[in-house]
Design an enzyme around this catalytic site. Structure first.
Site, PDB file in Angstrom:
ATOM      1  N   ASP A  68       0.835  -1.200   0.000  1.00 29.36           N
ATOM      2  CA  ASP A  68       0.000   0.000   0.000  1.00 29.36           C
ATOM      3  C   ASP A  68       0.881   1.265   0.000  1.00 29.36           C
ATOM      4  O   ASP A  68       1.876   1.335   0.730  1.00 29.36           O
ATOM      5  CB  ASP A  68      -0.865  -0.014   1.274  1.00 29.36           C
ATOM      6  CG  ASP A  68      -1.926   1.064   1.280  1.00 29.36           C
ATOM      7  OD1 ASP A  68      -2.807   1.026   0.415  1.00 29.36           O
ATOM      8  OD2 ASP A  68      -1.884   1.944   2.179  1.00 29.36           O
ATOM      9  N   GLU A  70      14.448 -15.372  -0.318  1.00 25.92           N
ATOM     10  CA  GLU A  70      14.876 -16.444   0.590  1.00 25.92           C
ATOM     11  C   GLU A  70      13.834 -17.564   0.657  1.00 25.92           C
ATOM     12  O   GLU A  70      14.114 -18.663   1.102  1.00 25.92           O
ATOM     13  CB  GLU A  70      15.044 -15.900   2.017  1.00 25.92           C
ATOM     14  CG  GLU A  70      16.245 -15.040   2.237  1.00 25.92           C
ATOM     15  CD  GLU A  70      16.229 -14.497   3.666  1.00 25.92           C
ATOM     16  OE1 GLU A  70      15.682 -15.155   4.580  1.00 25.92           O
ATOM     17  OE2 GLU A  70      16.749 -13.380   3.848  1.00 25.92           O
TER      18      GLU A  70
HETATM   19  C1  BGC Z   1      -5.554   2.294  -0.408  1.00 26.93           C
HETATM   20  C2  BGC Z   1      -6.703   3.106   0.053  1.00 26.93           C
HETATM   21  C3  BGC Z   1      -6.322   3.730   1.371  1.00 26.93           C
HETATM   22  C4  BGC Z   1      -4.993   4.478   1.272  1.00 26.93           C
HETATM   23  C5  BGC Z   1      -4.414   4.738   2.612  1.00 26.93           C
HETATM   24  C6  BGC Z   1      -4.559   3.399  -0.655  1.00 26.93           C
HETATM   25  O1  BGC Z   1      -3.840   3.421  -1.627  1.00 26.93           O
HETATM   26  O2  BGC Z   1      -5.807   1.551  -1.561  1.00 26.93           O
HETATM   27  O3  BGC Z   1      -7.878   2.376   0.165  1.00 26.93           O
HETATM   28  O4  BGC Z   1      -7.310   4.628   1.764  1.00 26.93           O
HETATM   29  O5  BGC Z   1      -4.045   3.741   0.585  1.00 26.93           O
HETATM   30  O6  BGC Z   1      -3.943   3.557   3.168  1.00 26.93           O
END
Ligand code: BGC
Length: 537
Positions: A216, A265
């Site tokens: 993310d 790994e």
């Molecule tokens: C996720 C979102 C989220 C944001 C903050 C993004 O890219 O896909 O759903 O609100 O990151 O974590």
């Protein structure tokens, strides 16, 4: 078994070298996939029971959006414990059971990792706040004194992706940085403890048998030295491509080189895919250099209009950017942050089906978002009180997010009848619109004209036809305005009509699959508006 005991290693999905180079990866949004315990919110046991749908659909892997312990200020992207399952989704045993059953069905499982920020209720952040401005724990985050005579102004002019300043002031006078909601403080990735912690979290899930991670905000971990002002409106848009001092900084790549060595790994080609909003395909390619991550989402493709020259330009630019680094291109049309493509592309259901067949014909790997195989549209008329997107409450009306992401997060319908159409025994956390039952898995199964059967047929062909799946090139063939035609090595031709008028064209081969009706006669065929055809040629 208790939550603390390690589970027996779940079985692995069958080995296949380079499985990720052509994988079709299906995003499950746990809140909205299937609710086993009847509380109106999806859960891991619900996912486990519905895995056969994904096997029958023909995808290779599942990506699970966050199911970790979280106060849900941002639907789970605000994590308090990266090694625990939130009780609303189940237990660690339930996570192990999903892994085990998925592997038994031949599906790989990728989990979300949220390293840019945690929850403001994460133990580190709470302690840092409690200990006050001199606490060394504050170095794990970005705490600063404010500007102005009394420090009453934020330390710089950065704005949160969700609207408003990217800084919140504590009662003790200091400010902390949050690129998203105030409940999501950003980690300071210059601190070795943060790096060590995430290495350990990666190992925790790899040891349990996950096949990879979706990273993310992969482009956000490192901020420009000194946190400089931008000096103009700095509002970043979700999945945007602006150049900003808090996104796509060169320092992030050292982290991904480290993680790649760690992933390597493990046996079975465990992968990582970057959610990196970079300014260009070339910048995106830097995340997937041979010693970094395996894939990056192609948001440039997602953001391309249904327009033949624009699509061709993005496809070429994407393939050109990936070729020198040897990474597969990826393709995506929908996810939990954007308007569903059945609505976003602006046409009828036919356009969405045509867009899907185009995407699945392109060389590389593709991402599907739950419900797109049912042709689900965006739900645009949710009542305000039902909405949970944190940006909805923060929307300013002038800039930033509209906060309407709940419209693509409405639970998916499994059956024609039932209070929540088979999502669960009771109601669903977001209300389903009228007519949802007619779009359900049960209603579409066996109907050769349904969107579900189109996806199944396309994914089955991807497994068998030598011209589909992995690759680096397409050859464009001459075509009238608004028509895209390309050939892939391996004998596949894909023809797309992006216009609103039918065209008569010479037949290039034997039709394999079409997203709409396909009248053919005397070496010619009529390509209806918003239609894609795959040919064996
Ligand atoms: C996720 C979102 C989220 C944001 C903050 C993004 O890219 O896909 O759903 O609100 O990151 O974590």
């Amino acid at each position: 078994m208790t939550q603390d005991q390690p589970a027996p290693a779940p079985s692995q999905a069958p080995a296949r070298p380079d499985w990720w180079r052509d994988a079709v990866i299906y995003q499950v949004y746990p809140r909205s996939f299937a609710d086993a315990d009847g509380d109106g919110m999806g859960d891991l046991e619900g996912i486990r029971r519905r895995l056969p749908h994904l096997r029958d659909l023909g995808v290779d892997a599942v990506w699970l959006s966050p199911f970790y312990a979280s106060p849900q200020a941002d639907a789970g992207y605000d994590v308090t414990d990266y090694r625990a399952v939130d009780p609303m989704f189940g237990t660690l045993d339930d996570a192990d059971a999903v892994l085990r059953d998925a592997h038994t069905l031949g599906l790989r499982v990728i989990v979300d990792l949220v390293p840019n920020h945690c929850s403001d209720r994460h133990a580190w952040f709470r302690q840092a706040v409690e200990e006050g401005p001199t606490s060394p724990l504050r170095h794990r985050f970005h705490f600063r004194d404010g500007r102005g005579a009394d420090g009453e102004l934020p330390p710089n002019d950065w704005e949160s992706v969700f609207g408003g300043p990217a800084w919140t002031r504590l009662p003790d006078g200091q400010w902390y940085l949050h690129l998203f909601a105030p409940e999501q403080p950003d980690f300071n990735w210059e601190h070795t403890v943060v790096r060590d912690e995430f290495r350990a979290v990666l190992r925790f899930w790899l040891d349990r048998g996950v096949d990879g991670f979706r990273i993310d905000v992969a482009h956000g971990l490192i901020k420009a030295a000194g946190l400089p002002d931008i000096g103009r409106g700095s509002q970043a848009t979700l999945i945007g491509n602006q150049e900003l001092p808090f996104f796509d900084q060169d320092g992030v790549h050292e982290i991904y080189r480290d993680w790649r060595a760690l992933l390597d790994e493990y046996d079975g080609e465990r992968i990582a895919v970057a959610e990196a909003w970079a300014p260009s395909p070339a910048r995106t390619a830097r995340y997937v250099r041979p010693d970094e991550l395996h894939q990056a989402f192609n948001f440039h493709y997602l953001g391309t209009a249904w327009d033949a020259p624009a699509l061709r330009g993005t496809i070429d630019a994407s393939l050109d950017a990936m070729r020198p680094v040897g990474a597969p291109a990826t393709w995506v049309l929908s996810n939990h942050d954007v308007v569903r493509h059945a609505t976003r592309l602006g046409g009828t259901a036919a356009r969405a089906r045509a867009a899907t067949l185009l995407m699945l014909a392109l060389p590389g790997s593709a991402y599907l978002y739950q419900g797109e195989e049912l042709g689900l549209p965006e739900v645009t008329d949710l009542p305000d009180e039902a909405r949970q997107d944190p940006a909805f409450a923060r929307r300013t009306g002038t800039s930033g997010q509209d906060g309407l992401r709940d419209g693509c997060r409405v639970p998916i319908p499994w059956t024609e009848d039932g209070r929540s159409h088979g999502f669960g025994p009771g109601s669903s956390w977001l209300p389903m619109p009228p007519g949802w039952g007619a779009l359900s898995v049960a209603a579409q199964t066996g109907d050769p004209d349904s969107t579900l059967e189109l996806y199944r047929a396309a994914l089955a062909l991807r497994r068998t036809h030598p011209g589909l799946g992995a690759g680096t090139d397409v050859t464009w063939l001459d075509a009238p305005d608004g028509i895209l035609t390309f050939r892939r090595p391996g004998g596949l031709v894909c023809t797309v009509n992006t216009t609103d008028t039918a065209v008569r064209l010479p037949t290039p081969g034997k039709p394999l699959l079409s997203s709409g009706q396909l009248p053919t006669a005397d070496g010619e065929f009529i390509l209806p508006p918003d239609t894609t055809v795959w040919w064996d040629a």
